[in-house]
Scaffold this motif. Structure first.
Motif, PDB file in Angstrom:
ATOM      1  N   SER A   1      -3.658  88.865  91.719  1.00 53.93           N
ATOM      2  CA  SER A   1      -2.389  88.760  92.460  1.00 53.93           C
ATOM      3  C   SER A   1      -2.660  88.101  93.799  1.00 53.93           C
ATOM      4  CB  SER A   1      -1.755  90.138  92.699  1.00 53.93           C
ATOM      5  OG  SER A   1      -2.452  90.853  93.710  1.00 53.93           O
ATOM      6  N   GLY A   2      -1.589  87.620  94.410  1.00 54.74           N
ATOM      7  CA  GLY A   2      -1.727  87.081  95.754  1.00 54.74           C
ATOM      8  C   GLY A   2      -2.149  88.155  96.741  1.00 54.74           C
ATOM      9  N   THR A   3      -1.596  89.344  96.566  1.00 50.85           N
ATOM     10  CA  THR A   3      -1.931  90.448  97.461  1.00 50.85           C
ATOM     11  C   THR A   3      -3.420  90.770  97.393  1.00 50.85           C
ATOM     12  OG1 THR A   3       0.288  91.319  97.107  1.00 50.85           O
ATOM     13  CG2 THR A   3      -1.326  92.822  98.065  1.00 50.85           C
ATOM     14  N   ALA A   4      -3.965  90.817  96.189  1.00 55.76           N
ATOM     15  CA  ALA A   4      -5.408  91.039  96.032  1.00 55.76           C
ATOM     16  C   ALA A   4      -6.181  89.904  96.703  1.00 55.76           C
ATOM     17  CB  ALA A   4      -5.777  91.132  94.557  1.00 55.76           C
TER      18      ALA A   4
ATOM     19  N   PHE B   1       7.671  88.718 110.561  1.00 59.43           N
ATOM     20  CA  PHE B   1       8.727  88.166 109.705  1.00 59.43           C
ATOM     21  C   PHE B   1       8.083  87.533 108.471  1.00 59.43           C
ATOM     22  CE2 PHE B   1      12.143  84.965 108.777  1.00 59.43           C
ATOM     23  CZ  PHE B   1      13.101  85.899 108.419  1.00 59.43           C
ATOM     24  N   THR B   2       7.765  88.384 107.488  1.00 57.52           N
ATOM     25  CA  THR B   2       7.069  87.954 106.273  1.00 57.52           C
ATOM     26  C   THR B   2       7.208  89.055 105.236  1.00 57.52           C
ATOM     27  OG1 THR B   2       4.889  87.311 105.357  1.00 57.52           O
ATOM     28  CG2 THR B   2       4.871  88.866 107.183  1.00 57.52           C
ATOM     29  N   PHE B   3       6.716  88.790 104.049  1.00 54.03           N
ATOM     30  CA  PHE B   3       6.684  89.789 102.986  1.00 54.03           C
ATOM     31  C   PHE B   3       5.687  90.889 103.368  1.00 54.03           C
ATOM     32  CE2 PHE B   3       5.188  90.752  98.461  1.00 54.03           C
ATOM     33  CZ  PHE B   3       6.311  91.499  98.153  1.00 54.03           C
ATOM     34  N   ALA B   4       5.946  92.114 102.913  1.00 52.82           N
ATOM     35  CA  ALA B   4       5.118  93.265 103.295  1.00 52.82           C
ATOM     36  C   ALA B   4       3.651  93.089 102.932  1.00 52.82           C
ATOM     37  CB  ALA B   4       5.660  94.531 102.637  1.00 52.82           C
ATOM     38  N   ALA B   5       3.357  92.273 101.920  1.00 50.54           N
ATOM     39  CA  ALA B   5       1.964  92.101 101.494  1.00 50.54           C
ATOM     40  C   ALA B   5       1.087  91.554 102.614  1.00 50.54           C
ATOM     41  CB  ALA B   5       1.886  91.165 100.288  1.00 50.54           C
ATOM     42  N   THR B   6       1.669  90.799 103.544  1.00 56.08           N
ATOM     43  CA  THR B   6       0.867  90.243 104.639  1.00 56.08           C
ATOM     44  C   THR B   6       0.326  91.370 105.515  1.00 56.08           C
ATOM     45  OG1 THR B   6       2.400  88.357 104.625  1.00 56.08           O
ATOM     46  CG2 THR B   6       0.819  88.464 106.437  1.00 56.08           C
TER      47      THR B   6
ATOM     48  N   GLU C   1      -5.149  82.001 106.254  1.00 57.45           N
ATOM     49  CA  GLU C   1      -3.815  81.485 105.909  1.00 57.45           C
ATOM     50  C   GLU C   1      -3.194  82.283 104.772  1.00 57.45           C
ATOM     51  OE1 GLU C   1      -3.595  76.984 105.493  1.00 57.45           O
ATOM     52  OE2 GLU C   1      -5.751  77.290 105.583  1.00 57.45           O
ATOM     53  N   ASP C   2      -1.948  82.697 104.964  1.00 58.02           N
ATOM     54  CA  ASP C   2      -1.129  83.194 103.859  1.00 58.02           C
ATOM     55  C   ASP C   2      -0.286  82.016 103.391  1.00 58.02           C
ATOM     56  OD1 ASP C   2       0.825  84.251 102.199  1.00 58.02           O
ATOM     57  OD2 ASP C   2       1.013  86.132 103.318  1.00 58.02           O
ATOM     58  N   ALA C   3      -0.785  81.340 102.341  1.00 59.68           N
ATOM     59  CA  ALA C   3      -0.115  80.166 101.785  1.00 59.68           C
ATOM     60  C   ALA C   3       0.601  80.527 100.492  1.00 59.68           C
ATOM     61  CB  ALA C   3      -1.132  79.048 101.549  1.00 59.68           C
ATOM     62  N   ALA C   4       0.996  81.815 100.370  1.00 64.83           N
ATOM     63  CA  ALA C   4       1.623  82.313  99.138  1.00 64.83           C
ATOM     64  C   ALA C   4       2.794  81.445  98.695  1.00 64.83           C
ATOM     65  CB  ALA C   4       2.105  83.749  99.349  1.00 64.83           C
ATOM     66  N   GLN C   5       3.522  80.890  99.683  1.00 63.50           N
ATOM     67  CA  GLN C   5       4.766  80.178  99.380  1.00 63.50           C
ATOM     68  C   GLN C   5       4.618  78.672  99.559  1.00 63.50           C
ATOM     69  OE1 GLN C   5       7.814  81.916 101.899  1.00 63.50           O
ATOM     70  NE2 GLN C   5       7.537  83.969 101.023  1.00 63.50           N
ATOM     71  N   ALA C   6       3.401  78.159  99.695  1.00 59.45           N
ATOM     72  CA  ALA C   6       3.274  76.808 100.254  1.00 59.45           C
ATOM     73  C   ALA C   6       2.343  75.878  99.479  1.00 59.45           C
ATOM     74  CB  ALA C   6       2.830  76.908 101.706  1.00 59.45           C
TER      75      ALA C   6
ATOM     76  N   ALA D   1      -7.678  80.961 102.437  1.00 60.91           N
ATOM     77  CA  ALA D   1      -6.225  80.839 102.312  1.00 60.91           C
ATOM     78  C   ALA D   1      -5.815  81.350 100.939  1.00 60.91           C
ATOM     79  CB  ALA D   1      -5.786  79.386 102.465  1.00 60.91           C
ATOM     80  N   MET D   2      -4.730  82.104 100.905  1.00 59.63           N
ATOM     81  CA  MET D   2      -4.261  82.679  99.633  1.00 59.63           C
ATOM     82  C   MET D   2      -2.990  81.976  99.168  1.00 59.63           C
ATOM     83  SD  MET D   2      -1.629  84.623  98.332  1.00 59.63           S
ATOM     84  CE  MET D   2      -0.960  85.734  99.540  1.00 59.63           C
ATOM     85  N   PHE D   3      -2.978  81.598  97.895  1.00 60.60           N
ATOM     86  CA  PHE D   3      -1.788  81.075  97.223  1.00 60.60           C
ATOM     87  C   PHE D   3      -1.371  82.098  96.167  1.00 60.60           C
ATOM     88  CE2 PHE D   3      -4.199  77.474  98.731  1.00 60.60           C
ATOM     89  CZ  PHE D   3      -3.253  76.551  99.165  1.00 60.60           C
ATOM     90  N   SER D   4      -0.092  82.488  96.159  1.00 57.49           N
ATOM     91  CA  SER D   4       0.399  83.418  95.128  1.00 57.49           C
ATOM     92  C   SER D   4       0.840  82.644  93.890  1.00 57.49           C
ATOM     93  CB  SER D   4       1.580  84.230  95.666  1.00 57.49           C
ATOM     94  OG  SER D   4       2.199  84.950  94.612  1.00 57.49           O
ATOM     95  N   LEU D   5       0.659  83.275  92.742  1.00 58.11           N
ATOM     96  CA  LEU D   5       1.082  82.681  91.467  1.00 58.11           C
ATOM     97  C   LEU D   5       2.085  83.579  90.762  1.00 58.11           C
ATOM     98  CD1 LEU D   5      -2.508  81.484  90.575  1.00 58.11           C
ATOM     99  CD2 LEU D   5      -0.595  80.022  91.261  1.00 58.11           C
TER     100      LEU D   5
ATOM    101  N   THR E   1       8.178  83.769  90.841  1.00 58.05           N
ATOM    102  CA  THR E   1       9.183  83.089  91.672  1.00 58.05           C
ATOM    103  C   THR E   1       8.563  82.073  92.628  1.00 58.05           C
ATOM    104  OG1 THR E   1       9.045  84.802  93.355  1.00 58.05           O
ATOM    105  CG2 THR E   1      10.747  85.076  91.660  1.00 58.05           C
ATOM    106  N   LYS E   2       7.261  81.993  92.701  1.00 58.72           N
ATOM    107  CA  LYS E   2       6.610  81.042  93.612  1.00 58.72           C
ATOM    108  C   LYS E   2       6.691  79.627  93.029  1.00 58.72           C
ATOM    109  CE  LYS E   2       6.034  84.414  96.318  1.00 58.72           C
ATOM    110  NZ  LYS E   2       4.917  85.229  96.776  1.00 58.72           N
ATOM    111  N   ASN E   3       6.162  78.621  93.751  1.00 61.70           N
ATOM    112  CA  ASN E   3       6.381  77.237  93.313  1.00 61.70           C
ATOM    113  C   ASN E   3       5.684  76.893  92.004  1.00 61.70           C
ATOM    114  OD1 ASN E   3       7.672  77.250  95.781  1.00 61.70           O
ATOM    115  ND2 ASN E   3       7.039  75.163  96.292  1.00 61.70           N
TER     116      ASN E   3
END
Ligand SMILES: *Cc1c(COP(=O)(O)O)cnc(C)c1O
Length: 365
Positions: free
Chosen positions: A57-60, A82-87, A154-159, A176-180, A183-185
């Protein structure tokens, strides 16, 4: 009323189904060659060949990235509220203290001046979020981190694919973390990818993801099971071949909305920034919640509010920030609305979104 336009819609095609089937038929479904190939392909596609490590997961990814960077009890990590709680959670999970600071109003990302003011001798690093797919102020943050001797993550979950002066996000921080998440890109079902500045950080994340083992049953450190499966990696590999086109569609959808919306503030794009529009986020100054409800009930437009409660006021994280006042964060939390911008939208959908926003924004003013 016409069909509901959802705020997000993952695109899963026959190629993804065939890839999953191929892995299932192989009989080897846990982390294996698909994960290794996905890491290499993701790295080449997004982060100029930096080491990349897949996790479940992105959180992990954030949690293990911070641990691998040496963050722990007694440290402070500066994060936006101002971000998702996972940050905030991922910092707290290491035993360190998340220090919440305000955003700057243009890009909704962490304010470098607020960061500078929050640095103390305990500060280990700064964790900006490239919120909504727009890069954070990395030039200023990189300079600040260097002069003040703190790390940058970097929290690049959305980027996925966002860039600044042609330099992709995910190549600035020690990790840097990217979430998969779906709903992500792009998605692998669930999952995360961590790019790292050095092979050594990547090695530590790999240890942490697999019970602290490099060689079977010779556990070197205390670790987790945060492995990605080959089933998920196979989905992600197919999505990688499509995400570039989806991003261009997101950007074209955003350009249509920019040109056609009235009565709301359209999302600014900073000089030199490549925005990948994970969200298309406007500000509605009056009765934001009524606006969102009417978009849905009167026009079938599914809008989202990301995020109505900032991290520092969540019951789970508030104890880290007693009495903290972050005015731009509060204002954003009460004003933002994310309109659908995903690549499944049709021209008729885009026109309906514009009609709905323009009618309701006018009615509200
Ligand atoms: C989605 C997201 C995460 C967490 O990623 P998961 O894959 O859902 O665990 C972290 N930070 C931000 C900003 C996110 O949007």
């Amino acid at each position: 009323m016409s069909d509901f336009i959802p705020p997000a819609k993952p695109i899963i095609g026959d190629e993804e189904r065939e890839a999953v089937d191929r892995v299932l038929r192989s009989g080897m479904v846990a982390q294996g060659p698909e994960v290794a190939a996905f890491e290499q392909e993701f790295s080449a596609h997004f982060v100029q060949g930096r080491p990349a490590v897949a996790v479940n997961s992105g959180t992990a990814g954030l949690h293990l990235g911070l641990l691998a960077a040496g963050v722990g009890a007694g440290d402070e990590v500066i994060v936006p509220s101002f971000t998702f709680a996972a940050t905030g959670n991922s910092v707290a999970l290491t035993g360190a203290t998340p220090v919440f600071v305000d955003i700057e109003p243009e890009t909704f990302s962490i304010d470098p001046e607020a960061v500078a003011a929050a640095i103390t001798p305990k500060t280990k690093g700064i964790l900006p979020v490239h919120l909504y797919g727009h890069p954070a102020r990395m030039r200023e943050l990189e300079a600040l981190a260097a002069t003040r001797g703190v790390a940058l993550y970097e929290d690049a979950a959305q980027a996925h694919g966002a860039a600044l002066d042609g330099r992709p996000v995910g190549t600035f921080g020690d990790f840097a973390m990217f979430s998969l998440y779906p709903t992500k890109n792009m998605t692998s079902g669930e999952g995360g990818m961590v790019s790292t500045a050095t092979g050594e950080i990547a090695r530590r994340i790999k240890l942490l993801r697999n019970q602290g083992m490099e060689r079977q049953y010779e556990n070197e450190i205390i670790g987790f099971n945060a492995r990605m499966t080959d089933i998920h990696a196979a989905i992600g590999r197919v999505q990688l071949t499509k995400v570039g086109e989806w991003t261009r569609t997101r950007q074209a959808n955003a350009a249509f909305l920019d040109a056609n919306l009235r009565g709301v503030s359209i999302p600014p794009v900073a000089d030199g920034a490549e925005h990948v529009y994970h969200q298309y986020t406007v500000r509605v100054l009056e009765d934001r919640d009524g606006f969102v409800a009417a978009l849905k009930s009167e026009y079938g437009v599914g809008a989202g509010v990301y995020y109505p409660i900032p991290n520092h006021r969540l019951p789970s994280l508030a104890s880290f920030a007693p009495g903290l006042d972050l005015p731009e964060t509060e204002r954003a939390a009460s004003e933002v609305v994310s309109l659908p911008v995903h690549p499944s939208l049709t021209q008729a959908d885009l026109e309906r979104i514009a009609t709905a926003v323009n009618a309701l924004a006018k009615a509200g003013s």
